[in-house]
Design a protein around this motif. Structure first.
Motif, PDB file in Angstrom:
ATOM      1  N   ALA A  36       0.838  -1.200   0.000  1.00 12.41           N
ATOM      2  CA  ALA A  36       0.000   0.000   0.000  1.00 12.41           C
ATOM      3  C   ALA A  36       0.880   1.261   0.000  1.00 12.41           C
ATOM      4  O   ALA A  36       1.965   1.260   0.571  1.00 12.41           O
ATOM      5  N   PRO A  37       0.394   2.336  -0.622  1.00 12.62           N
ATOM      6  CA  PRO A  37      -0.844   2.426  -1.401  1.00 12.62           C
ATOM      7  C   PRO A  37      -0.647   1.929  -2.835  1.00 12.62           C
ATOM      8  O   PRO A  37       0.402   2.153  -3.432  1.00 12.62           O
ATOM      9  N   VAL A  38      -1.684   1.277  -3.359  1.00 11.77           N
ATOM     10  CA  VAL A  38      -1.714   0.825  -4.751  1.00 11.77           C
ATOM     11  C   VAL A  38      -2.832   1.579  -5.458  1.00 11.77           C
ATOM     12  O   VAL A  38      -3.923   1.734  -4.900  1.00 11.77           O
ATOM     13  N   VAL A  39      -2.587   2.051  -6.672  1.00 14.96           N
ATOM     14  CA  VAL A  39      -3.632   2.755  -7.412  1.00 14.96           C
ATOM     15  C   VAL A  39      -4.718   1.758  -7.812  1.00 14.96           C
ATOM     16  O   VAL A  39      -4.433   0.702  -8.385  1.00 14.96           O
ATOM     17  N   ALA A  40      -5.967   2.085  -7.499  1.00 19.37           N
ATOM     18  CA  ALA A  40      -7.091   1.202  -7.817  1.00 19.37           C
ATOM     19  C   ALA A  40      -7.312   1.146  -9.320  1.00 19.37           C
ATOM     20  O   ALA A  40      -7.122   2.140 -10.030  1.00 19.37           O
ATOM     21  N   SER A  41      -7.759   0.001  -9.805  1.00 17.70           N
ATOM     22  CA  SER A  41      -7.991  -0.145 -11.251  1.00 17.70           C
ATOM     23  C   SER A  41      -9.054   0.827 -11.735  1.00 17.70           C
ATOM     24  O   SER A  41      -8.975   1.345 -12.852  1.00 17.70           O
ATOM     25  N   PHE A  42     -10.062   1.101 -10.903  1.00 16.22           N
ATOM     26  CA  PHE A  42     -11.164   1.955 -11.347  1.00 16.22           C
ATOM     27  C   PHE A  42     -10.778   3.432 -11.407  1.00 16.22           C
ATOM     28  O   PHE A  42     -11.458   4.231 -12.042  1.00 16.22           O
ATOM     29  N   SER A  43      -9.695   3.828 -10.731  1.00 15.76           N
ATOM     30  CA  SER A  43      -9.337   5.239 -10.641  1.00 15.76           C
ATOM     31  C   SER A  43      -9.018   5.795 -12.025  1.00 15.76           C
ATOM     32  O   SER A  43      -8.153   5.275 -12.736  1.00 15.76           O
ATOM     33  N   SER A  44      -9.706   6.852 -12.430  1.00 10.45           N
ATOM     34  CA  SER A  44      -9.545   7.396 -13.781  1.00 10.45           C
ATOM     35  C   SER A  44      -8.146   7.949 -13.993  1.00 10.45           C
ATOM     36  O   SER A  44      -7.520   8.503 -13.089  1.00 10.45           O
ATOM     37  N   ARG A  45      -7.683   7.809 -15.223  1.00  9.20           N
ATOM     38  CA  ARG A  45      -6.321   8.199 -15.582  1.00  9.20           C
ATOM     39  C   ARG A  45      -6.304   9.429 -16.488  1.00  9.20           C
ATOM     40  O   ARG A  45      -7.258   9.715 -17.205  1.00  9.20           O
ATOM     41  N   GLY A  46      -5.147  10.112 -16.466  1.00 13.46           N
ATOM     42  CA  GLY A  46      -4.883  11.159 -17.440  1.00 13.46           C
ATOM     43  C   GLY A  46      -4.419  10.521 -18.740  1.00 13.46           C
ATOM     44  O   GLY A  46      -4.474   9.301 -18.887  1.00 13.46           O
ATOM     45  N   PRO A  47      -4.003  11.284 -19.724  1.00 10.60           N
ATOM     46  CA  PRO A  47      -3.865  12.738 -19.656  1.00 10.60           C
ATOM     47  C   PRO A  47      -5.209  13.452 -19.754  1.00 10.60           C
ATOM     48  O   PRO A  47      -6.214  12.862 -20.136  1.00 10.60           O
ATOM     49  N   SER A  48      -5.184  14.723 -19.406  1.00  8.56           N
ATOM     50  CA  SER A  48      -6.384  15.543 -19.521  1.00  8.56           C
ATOM     51  C   SER A  48      -6.748  15.723 -20.982  1.00  8.56           C
ATOM     52  O   SER A  48      -5.892  16.014 -21.816  1.00  8.56           O
ATOM     53  N   MET A  49      -8.007  15.548 -21.293  1.00  5.37           N
ATOM     54  CA  MET A  49      -8.485  15.767 -22.645  1.00  5.37           C
ATOM     55  C   MET A  49      -8.854  17.241 -22.862  1.00  5.37           C
ATOM     56  O   MET A  49      -8.676  17.781 -23.947  1.00  5.37           O
ATOM     57  N   ALA A  50      -9.353  17.891 -21.823  1.00  8.92           N
ATOM     58  CA  ALA A  50      -9.785  19.285 -21.949  1.00  8.92           C
ATOM     59  C   ALA A  50      -8.595  20.240 -21.982  1.00  8.92           C
ATOM     60  O   ALA A  50      -8.677  21.303 -22.601  1.00  8.92           O
ATOM     61  N   SER A  51      -7.485  19.866 -21.331  1.00 12.06           N
ATOM     62  CA  SER A  51      -6.308  20.728 -21.280  1.00 12.06           C
ATOM     63  C   SER A  51      -5.070  19.859 -21.103  1.00 12.06           C
ATOM     64  O   SER A  51      -4.565  19.690 -19.994  1.00 12.06           O
ATOM     65  N   PRO A  52      -4.541  19.282 -22.198  1.00 11.95           N
ATOM     66  CA  PRO A  52      -3.415  18.348 -22.089  1.00 11.95           C
ATOM     67  C   PRO A  52      -2.161  18.951 -21.481  1.00 11.95           C
ATOM     68  O   PRO A  52      -1.302  18.218 -20.994  1.00 11.95           O
ATOM     69  N   GLY A  53      -2.056  20.275 -21.475  1.00 10.25           N
ATOM     70  CA  GLY A  53      -0.878  20.913 -20.916  1.00 10.25           C
ATOM     71  C   GLY A  53      -0.895  21.020 -19.410  1.00 10.25           C
ATOM     72  O   GLY A  53       0.048  21.555 -18.812  1.00 10.25           O
ATOM     73  N   ILE A  54      -1.951  20.541 -18.768  1.00  7.82           N
ATOM     74  CA  ILE A  54      -2.034  20.473 -17.302  1.00  7.82           C
ATOM     75  C   ILE A  54      -2.080  19.006 -16.906  1.00  7.82           C
ATOM     76  O   ILE A  54      -2.940  18.254 -17.374  1.00  7.82           O
ATOM     77  N   LEU A  55      -1.155  18.575 -16.060  1.00  6.41           N
ATOM     78  CA  LEU A  55      -1.108  17.173 -15.651  1.00  6.41           C
ATOM     79  C   LEU A  55      -2.241  16.861 -14.693  1.00  6.41           C
ATOM     80  O   LEU A  55      -2.406  17.523 -13.673  1.00  6.41           O
ATOM     81  N   LYS A  56      -3.032  15.841 -15.037  1.00  6.39           N
ATOM     82  CA  LYS A  56      -4.120  15.367 -14.183  1.00  6.39           C
ATOM     83  C   LYS A  56      -4.113  13.846 -14.167  1.00  6.39           C
ATOM     84  O   LYS A  56      -3.732  13.229 -15.154  1.00  6.39           O
ATOM     85  N   PRO A  57      -4.575  13.147 -13.090  1.00 13.44           N
ATOM     86  CA  PRO A  57      -5.055  13.749 -11.845  1.00 13.44           C
ATOM     87  C   PRO A  57      -3.928  14.471 -11.128  1.00 13.44           C
ATOM     88  O   PRO A  57      -2.749  14.269 -11.435  1.00 13.44           O
ATOM     89  N   ASP A  58      -4.292  15.291 -10.171  1.00 17.61           N
ATOM     90  CA  ASP A  58      -3.284  16.013  -9.410  1.00 17.61           C
ATOM     91  C   ASP A  58      -2.590  15.129  -8.397  1.00 17.61           C
ATOM     92  O   ASP A  58      -1.387  15.268  -8.160  1.00 17.61           O
ATOM     93  N   ILE A  59      -3.347  14.210  -7.801  1.00 19.56           N
ATOM     94  CA  ILE A  59      -2.842  13.495  -6.630  1.00 19.56           C
ATOM     95  C   ILE A  59      -3.743  12.292  -6.390  1.00 19.56           C
ATOM     96  O   ILE A  59      -4.842  12.215  -6.946  1.00 19.56           O
ATOM     97  N   ILE A  60      -3.280  11.335  -5.596  1.00 19.37           N
ATOM     98  CA  ILE A  60      -4.116  10.205  -5.196  1.00 19.37           C
ATOM     99  C   ILE A  60      -4.207  10.163  -3.669  1.00 19.37           C
ATOM    100  O   ILE A  60      -3.337  10.694  -2.970  1.00 19.37           O
TER     101      ILE A  60
END
Length: 525
Positions: A259-283
């Motif tokens: 732990a911690p392990v990223v859950a499979s369901f947790s949505s991934r980037g990159p951002s589609m609306a603004s690719p120049g901003i890294l998302k998600p910010d944090i887990i």
């Protein structure tokens, strides 16, 4: 200072209460949360003067920000100094599945904690496989029972144990192996097994969920196991004429060193609306979270039952919201962007064992799964430096996205003329992380504010993404007072190495006491 106030916007459908396989929070929003209600709730929170707004809902679409009601309403909140935290959505592990991508929002993905509620599947050949289940009846005898694979009857969709899938199948008194997925709730699969006379269920992951399992309030004895375990269980069933299995309940187990392990369901980037901003910010913690619960559970007979364990980015988001409230209490004059920066630049990239954070495959998670990393509240309280952004600083960024005056005005809640604003590229926003699309070389500037020791100096440490050369100027920063600002620039050059579609690294400003890290996603075109 006045008492901090925090508002939660959370919409839950009955499907979520039953261990749903919802592909995203979009379905929840459509069913129980009309846009008018969401906007009314946000407007009321702003009018009440709350300090933090926690939004556990969203969409699996990526509309431009001026068409995103949460983005528009949350900008009004940020203009009033209110911190806004949002769920990243539950559409992972595919890339580009995020919700709530606006840079003035903290976008939160979900990770495991070091607690599991263990239920083992034991086979007749002696093999045992760890799984999970919240429902652990004391009166269930862990004897070996006949084991059957639900998909063995060749009926379309029967392996998924959907409604009517087991009609005509001889499952009475048997343990039934069901496959996860198909848009059918995990608990609903157990209901089908129970209604058909089955004694217990083994729920195996689909390949995309790999080792990511969850503890549900099942309606019969059950265990949720990994895809790898399920494949072996199916192989065992095919290897003998008399397959048998038992469910062994082990209760709460503390101390998962992965732990911690990223859950499979947790949505991934990159951002589609603004690719120049890294998302998600944090887990943050979002798997098997124990909390108050207002819905009845089918297998519970206690009328006073008011707690449940569920999973989702809707669980991780409130954790970060609460931490934001603590930081606001410690630092009442910090802006929402400064609080966000403190969280991101001090986040952990390593797990309990001191190894890279893993994803559902148990391989190192990439930057589009973790963002800046896993929240570390203690470090966030004393970050040393912060990347601050005032609400008006987003206007040049929005104009730089190519939005019209009217579209930017919708977000800003006032008339805007981009012709009178010095538009900036996405990467020039004073963000605590970098997302760089590499063709020709690019240079971006950042400004940091000293919130640590008055007299301090920082040296830069660079771990460049593979395939990228980085030049940071200056390579040292000096401060002589609190809240003093310093500016630096970073130039990114592609080296020509073949590294895939993207690579990752970080730059870190290091003092005698602090490590201020900005993670970097480099995308190759």
């Amino acid at each position: 200072m006045p008492l901090l106030t925090l508002t939660f916007l959370l919409c839950l459908s009955s499907e979520l209460a039953k261990g749903s396989e919802l592909s995203s929070t979009e379905e929840v929003t459509q069913k129980n949360c009309p846009d008018t209600d969401i906007l009314a709730g946000l407007d009321a929170a702003v009018a009440d003067g709350v300090d933090v707004i926690s939004i556990s809902l969203g969409s699996d679409l990526a509309p431009p920000f001026f068409q995103d009601n949460i983005a528009v309403a949350s900008f009004a909140a940020v203009q009033q100094g209110i911190f806004v935290s949002c769920a990243a959505a539950n559409s992972g592990p595919a890339l580009g599945t995020l919700s709530n991508e606006a840079p003035w929002i903290l976008t939160v993905g979900a990770s495991t904690i070091d607690r599991t509620i263990r239920a083992k599947a034991k086979l007749g050949n002696g093999e045992e496989f760890d799984g999970e289940s919240l429902f652990q009846p004391n009166d269930f005898v862990p004897n070996l029972l006949p084991l059957i694979y639900a998909g063995s009857n060749s009926k379309p969709g029967s392996a998924l144990c959907g409604p009517g899938a087991l009609n005509g199948s001889d499952v009475k008194g048997k343990v039934v192996l069901c496959e996860r997925g198909g848009g059918i709730g995990r608990i609903d699969k157990g209901t089908e097994v129970k209604n058909a006379g089955g004694a217990a269920m083994i729920l195996m992951n689909q390949e995309s969920d790999a080792f990511s399992t969850e503890s549900d309030a099942h309606v019969l004895p059950a265990t949720h196991v990994s895809n790898a375990a399920g494949v072996k269980i199916k192989a065992y069933i095919n290897s003998t004429k008399t397959p048998v299995a038992a469910i062994l309940f082990k209760g709460t187990v503390i101390g998962d060193l992965s732990a911690p392990v990223v859950a499979s369901f947790s949505s991934r980037g990159p951002s589609m609306a603004s690719p120049g901003i890294l998302k998600p910010d944090i887990i943050g913690p979002g798997v098997n979270i124990l909390a108050a619960w207002a819905f009845p559970l089918e297998n519970n007979t206690d009328p006073n039952f008011n707690f449940n364990v569920i999973s989702g980015t809707s669980m991780s988001c409130p954790h970060l919201s609460g931490i934001a409230a603590l930081l606001k209490s410690s630092h009442p004059y910090w802006s929402p962007a400064a609080i966000k920066s403190a969280m991101m630049t001090t986040a952990d990239l390593l797990n309990v064992q001191g190894k890279p954070i893993l994803d559902q495959t148990l391989h190192p998670a990439d930057i589009f799964a973790t963002g800046a990393g896993h929240i570390n509240p203690s470090k966030a309280n004393d970050p040393g430096l912060v990347y601050d952004i005032q609400p008006d600083d987003y206007i040049p960024y929005l104009c730089g996205l190519g939005y019209t005056d009217m579209q930017v005005g919708i977000i800003a809640h006032r008339p805007i003329k981009c012709s009178k604003v010095s538009s900036i590229p996405e990467g020039e926003l004073n963000y605590p992380s970098f997302s760089v699309a590499l063709g020709p070389s690019q240079t971006f500037a950042r400004t940091v504010t000293n919130v640590g020791e008055a007299y301090s100096s920082y040296s830069v440490k660079v771990v460049a993404p593979p395939g990228v050369n980085m030049i940071v100027k200056p390579d040292k920063l000096y401060f002589s007072k609190m809240n003093e600002k310093a500016r630096y620039s970073v130039t990114f050059h592609r080296t020509g190495e073949k590294t895939g579609n993207f690579s990752q690294g970080f730059l870190e400003w290091v003092s005698a006491k602090h490590h201020v890290r900005s993670v970097i996603a480099a995308m190759f075109h």
